[in-house]
Design an enzyme around this catalytic site. Structure first.
Site, mmCIF file in Angstrom:
data_model
loop_
_atom_site.group_PDB
_atom_site.id
_atom_site.type_symbol
_atom_site.label_atom_id
_atom_site.label_comp_id
_atom_site.label_asym_id
_atom_site.label_seq_id
_atom_site.Cartn_x
_atom_site.Cartn_y
_atom_site.Cartn_z
ATOM 1 N N GLY A 189 8.631 5.138 8.989
ATOM 2 C CA GLY A 189 8.164 6.500 9.185
ATOM 3 C C GLY A 189 7.397 6.581 10.483
ATOM 4 O O GLY A 189 6.921 5.553 10.992
ATOM 5 N N HIS A 204 -1.526 10.366 8.762
ATOM 6 C CA HIS A 204 -1.559 10.350 10.235
ATOM 7 C C HIS A 204 -1.807 11.752 10.795
ATOM 8 O O HIS A 204 -2.559 11.932 11.749
ATOM 9 C CB HIS A 204 -0.218 9.849 10.794
ATOM 10 N N GLN A 222 1.794 9.644 16.692
ATOM 11 C CA GLN A 222 2.229 8.297 17.100
ATOM 12 C C GLN A 222 3.197 8.376 18.280
ATOM 13 O O GLN A 222 3.415 7.379 18.967
ATOM 14 C CB GLN A 222 2.889 7.571 15.936
ATOM 15 N N HIS A 274 1.389 7.947 3.746
ATOM 16 C CA HIS A 274 0.941 7.277 4.972
ATOM 17 C C HIS A 274 1.149 8.191 6.185
ATOM 18 O O HIS A 274 0.250 8.355 7.022
ATOM 19 C CB HIS A 274 1.717 5.956 5.104
ATOM 20 N N GLU A 275 2.336 8.802 6.264
ATOM 21 C CA GLU A 275 2.647 9.647 7.431
ATOM 22 C C GLU A 275 1.840 10.940 7.413
ATOM 23 O O GLU A 275 1.378 11.407 8.470
ATOM 24 C CB GLU A 275 4.148 9.951 7.495
ATOM 25 N N CYS A 332 1.588 -0.432 10.041
ATOM 26 C CA CYS A 332 1.658 0.789 10.839
ATOM 27 C C CYS A 332 2.051 0.434 12.264
ATOM 28 O O CYS A 332 1.510 -0.515 12.830
ATOM 29 C CB CYS A 332 0.294 1.476 10.822
ATOM 30 N N LEU A 333 2.970 1.192 12.840
ATOM 31 C CA LEU A 333 3.405 0.922 14.216
ATOM 32 C C LEU A 333 2.249 1.055 15.207
ATOM 33 O O LEU A 333 2.288 0.467 16.281
ATOM 34 C CB LEU A 333 4.535 1.891 14.609
HETATM 35 NI NI NI Z 1 1.413 4.482 10.459
#
Ligand code: NI
Length: 181
Positions: free
Chosen positions: A57, A155, A62, A151-152, A109-110
């Site tokens: 995701g 963000h 991000q 999670h997304e 997480c990226l």
């Molecule tokens: Ni993340």
């Protein structure tokens, strides 16, 4: 989702923890913005970026954008979640827990590379928002896809999974996951 389907779409540089945009509550889009060509292109670039970075995701911030949009998707048959996740793009997402059951699992997480931590979250949720036609989107998710959605959506409210951990004791470098003793 295959790489071929995304040829010609730009890949963004993923913002890393410490970048102020990751701590911002992102701007919600009006329906006419949601269905604009710019938003559709952004969503495609986000999907290409997610795939390039091997994510499940990715959120607008991000990708350096101050807009409340996330993309998720995972091909079937992989180790992380064999059932896969259908490629989904949601604008102005709102999550509500369904029932009281929670589940704890690893998250990464990226924007926080190479780390994993245990996070407890509601197991079943409803997700509402807008789709890329500016129309209402509503679905329920459980288990791993529900975790990705939460999670997304976090963000987009300026939160990362570290904020959701009960403590930092479980925070683990990727190379140490599964080490015993
Ligand atoms: Ni993340």
């Amino acid at each position: 989702m295959t790489k071929a389907s995304l040829v010609g779409i730009a890949v963004r540089k993923v913002t890393l923890l410490g970048h102020p945009v990751l701590r911002r509550r992102l701007r919600r889009l009006k329906p006419e913005e949601a269905r604009s060509a710019e938003t559709r292109r952004l969503a495609r670039e986000m999907a290409a970026t997610m795939e390039e970075y091997d994510g499940v995701g990715i959120a607008g911030n991000q990708c350096g954008e101050d807009l409340a949009i996330f993309v998720m998707g995972l091909p079937k048959g992989g180790q992380r979640h064999p059932a896969g996740i259908e490629l989904t793009m949601v604008i102005n997402p709102v999550v509500k827990a369904i029932g009281a059951e929670t589940e704890e699992d690893w998250e990464g997480c990226l924007s926080v590379p190479d780390l994993r931590g245990r996070v407890k979250r509601p197991r079943t949720i409803s997700l509402s928002g807008l789709d890329l036609d500016g129309k209402p989107f509503e679905r329920t998710y459980e288990g791993f896809p529900a975790r990705v959605v939460q999670h997304e959506t976090d963000h987009l409210n300026g939160l990362v999974y570290l904020d959701r951990m009960d403590g930092l004791e479980s925070l683990t470098h990727l190379s140490e996951i599964g080490r015993k003793g």
